[in-house]
Scaffold this motif. Structure first.
Motif, PDB file in Angstrom:
ATOM      1  N   LEU A 168     -63.805 111.948 -20.736  1.00 23.00           N
ATOM      2  CA  LEU A 168     -64.761 112.339 -21.490  1.00 23.00           C
ATOM      3  C   LEU A 168     -65.702 111.137 -21.583  1.00 23.00           C
ATOM      4  O   LEU A 168     -67.203 111.176 -21.578  1.00 23.00           O
ATOM      5  CB  LEU A 168     -64.681 112.661 -22.999  1.00 23.00           C
ATOM      6  CG  LEU A 168     -64.261 114.121 -23.241  1.00 23.00           C
ATOM      7  CD1 LEU A 168     -63.730 114.200 -24.704  1.00 23.00           C
ATOM      8  CD2 LEU A 168     -65.299 115.043 -23.046  1.00 23.00           C
ATOM      9  N   ASP A 169     -65.108 109.820 -21.766  1.00 21.93           N
ATOM     10  CA  ASP A 169     -65.934 108.718 -21.489  1.00 21.93           C
ATOM     11  C   ASP A 169     -66.652 108.431 -20.380  1.00 21.93           C
ATOM     12  O   ASP A 169     -67.903 108.022 -20.020  1.00 21.93           O
ATOM     13  CB  ASP A 169     -65.019 107.319 -21.568  1.00 21.93           C
ATOM     14  CG  ASP A 169     -64.963 106.914 -22.992  1.00 21.93           C
ATOM     15  OD1 ASP A 169     -65.298 107.527 -23.831  1.00 21.93           O
ATOM     16  OD2 ASP A 169     -63.804 106.336 -23.455  1.00 21.93           O
ATOM     17  N   GLU A 170     -65.983 108.906 -19.262  1.00 24.00           N
ATOM     18  CA  GLU A 170     -66.964 108.974 -17.895  1.00 24.00           C
ATOM     19  C   GLU A 170     -68.076 110.156 -17.923  1.00 24.00           C
ATOM     20  O   GLU A 170     -69.140 109.401 -17.433  1.00 24.00           O
ATOM     21  CB  GLU A 170     -65.960 109.375 -16.811  1.00 24.00           C
ATOM     22  CG  GLU A 170     -64.775 108.674 -16.457  1.00 24.00           C
ATOM     23  CD  GLU A 170     -65.405 107.261 -15.557  1.00 24.00           C
ATOM     24  OE1 GLU A 170     -66.315 107.734 -14.766  1.00 24.00           O
ATOM     25  OE2 GLU A 170     -64.870 106.019 -15.785  1.00 24.00           O
ATOM     26  N   VAL A 171     -68.100 111.086 -18.438  1.00 19.53           N
ATOM     27  CA  VAL A 171     -69.039 111.942 -18.362  1.00 19.53           C
ATOM     28  C   VAL A 171     -69.989 111.567 -19.367  1.00 19.53           C
ATOM     29  O   VAL A 171     -71.324 111.824 -19.365  1.00 19.53           O
ATOM     30  CB  VAL A 171     -68.516 113.255 -19.014  1.00 19.53           C
ATOM     31  CG1 VAL A 171     -69.733 114.400 -18.994  1.00 19.53           C
ATOM     32  CG2 VAL A 171     -67.417 114.137 -17.806  1.00 19.53           C
ATOM     33  N   VAL A 172     -69.719 111.147 -20.672  1.00 20.51           N
ATOM     34  CA  VAL A 172     -70.465 110.869 -21.873  1.00 20.51           C
ATOM     35  C   VAL A 172     -70.074 109.252 -22.372  1.00 20.51           C
ATOM     36  O   VAL A 172     -69.487 109.033 -23.068  1.00 20.51           O
ATOM     37  CB  VAL A 172     -70.268 111.795 -23.137  1.00 20.51           C
ATOM     38  CG1 VAL A 172     -71.395 111.382 -24.072  1.00 20.51           C
ATOM     39  CG2 VAL A 172     -70.500 113.421 -22.622  1.00 20.51           C
ATOM     40  N   PRO A 173     -70.832 108.278 -21.475  1.00 21.01           N
ATOM     41  CA  PRO A 173     -70.613 107.008 -21.847  1.00 21.01           C
ATOM     42  C   PRO A 173     -70.702 106.657 -23.345  1.00 21.01           C
ATOM     43  O   PRO A 173     -72.062 106.966 -23.528  1.00 21.01           O
ATOM     44  CB  PRO A 173     -71.258 106.077 -20.864  1.00 21.01           C
ATOM     45  CG  PRO A 173     -72.081 107.133 -20.322  1.00 21.01           C
ATOM     46  CD  PRO A 173     -71.850 108.291 -20.533  1.00 21.01           C
TER      47      PRO A 173
END
Length: 132
Positions: A65-70
């Motif tokens: 999720l951090d990769e998609v939405v930093p």
């Protein structure tokens, strides 16, 4: 009847297993067959069902999720928690589970999780049991 559970998160981002607490609400209701609705009335926390046997699954979920939405992206929301709003929207704010023989009908490795994206906080989780 609707039951409110309080979940206290201790970190900025966390995955909290709430299965046992929701199952206790089911047990207390006396309902043997029906539906359990679980709802989180927050815009920076979500609900999901996933694997409870390996903590790496929660880690992988959060890291992807951090990769998609930093955390630090090009956002217009001024409070600094835009990523938390987006992640919560991607997961969703509710789950519907069947009740069978007085228990939540989950797969062998499944559990119900509150996902915190803007903690630490005190979160409400609403549980509604509807008999069949």
């Amino acid at each position: 009847m609707t039951t409110r559970l309080i979940v206290v998160t201790r970190e900025k981002v966390a995955v909290e297993d709430i299965t046992a607490r929701v199952q206790e609400v089911v047990k207390s209701s006396g309902v043997q067959d029906g539906v359990c609705y679980v709802f989180v009335p927050h815009t920076t926390a979500g609900i999901t069902i996933n694997d409870n046997s390996d903590p790496n699954v929660a880690y992988d979920l959060l890291s992807q999720l951090d990769e998609v939405v930093p955390l630090r992206g090009i956002y217009h929301h001024p409070e600094g928690n835009a990523a938390a709003h987006i992640k919560a929207s991607l997961l969703g704010f509710s789950e519907t589970l069947f009740i069978s023989a007085g228990r939540l009908l989950l797969g062998t490795w499944q559990a119900l999780f509150l996902c915190e994206f803007d903690g630490p906080r005190q979160r409400s989780v609403y549980v509604k049991i509807v008999p069949a």
